[in-house]
Design an enzyme around this catalytic site. Structure first.
Site, PDB file in Angstrom:
ATOM      1  N   HIS A 293     -14.872   3.505   6.566  1.00  0.00           N
ATOM      2  CA  HIS A 293     -15.336   2.216   7.092  1.00  0.00           C
ATOM      3  C   HIS A 293     -15.385   1.177   5.981  1.00  0.00           C
ATOM      4  CE1 HIS A 293     -19.054   3.843   5.441  1.00  0.00           C
ATOM      5  NE2 HIS A 293     -19.506   2.592   5.393  1.00  0.00           N
TER       6      HIS A 293
ATOM      7  N   HIS B 292     -13.762  -3.087   0.764  1.00  0.00           N
ATOM      8  CA  HIS B 292     -13.251  -1.825   0.233  1.00  0.00           C
ATOM      9  C   HIS B 292     -13.677  -0.682   1.151  1.00  0.00           C
ATOM     10  CE1 HIS B 292     -17.392  -2.149  -1.254  1.00  0.00           C
ATOM     11  NE2 HIS B 292     -17.400  -0.833  -1.114  1.00  0.00           N
TER      12      HIS B 292
END
Length: 189
Positions: free
Chosen positions: A126, A42
């Site tokens: 990220h 995620h």
């Protein structure tokens, strides 16, 4: 309960990234890393930490408002990088300004709902792929370099997710946190 706001990539992007990550296991030192599970991949937008159950209705209300104010945007998993020798990650490309705005809105929503938030830092999109094992001196630069040319299929981010992080099962070697989307809001109302 331990919560965070996130953008969840679609299965197709996860599968494409999984193929690229599997190739990284051929690099020297890969056993010095704790690889994250694909099901948990995620992009964290805001980390809320431990949130009292009684704050959850206010968090959900505020997150609903934040999602309604954000239009859907394009995104793709792109390249890679590392935070020192602590964490290896895949980056993102596409609607990064919109993603930063959604991260800012999620952070502000949590704070307004009464969640004590850490100081808000500049957002860096990220998706964590691996973390260094304690005592490991694995150089993450070759791994990030190997991901430099990676590009997933693009998708449109249409949802903001409130995710619960459940701790790893105690006493189980290699156990990882388990993530559960508690609530998802469509972007743009």
């Amino acid at each position: 309960m331990r919560l965070f706001a996130a953008v969840l990539p679609p299965a197709e992007a996860v599968d494409e990234l999984a193929v690229a990550v599997q190739r990284l296991h051929a690099l020297p030192g890969h056993d010095g890393l704790r690889w994250t599970g694909h099901s948990g991949w995620h992009y964290t937008l805001a980390f809320l930490g431990e949130v009292d159950d009684d704050l959850l209705p206010a968090v959900e209300e505020r997150f609903g408002r934040a999602a309604a104010r954000q239009d859907p945007f394009p995104l793709r998993v792109h390249g890679g990088g590392h935070f020192g020798n602590r964490a290896l990650w895949a980056g993102a490309a596409g609607g990064l300004d919109a993603m930063r705005m959604l991260a800012d809105r999620a952070h502000a929503a949590a704070r307004r709902a009464g969640v004590p938030m850490e100081e808000h830092r500049a957002y860096k999109a990220h998706l964590t792929i691996a973390r260094s094992r304690t005592g490991s001196d694995t150089d993450l630069r070759p791994y990030a370099d190997a991901l430099a040319g990676f590009e997933s299929t693009a998708w449109t981010v249409r949802e903001l997710a409130l995710v619960r992080s459940n701790p790893p099962t105690p006493g189980v070697p290699g156990a990882q946190p388990r993530y559960e989307a508690l609530r998802v809001w469509g972007l743009g109302g």
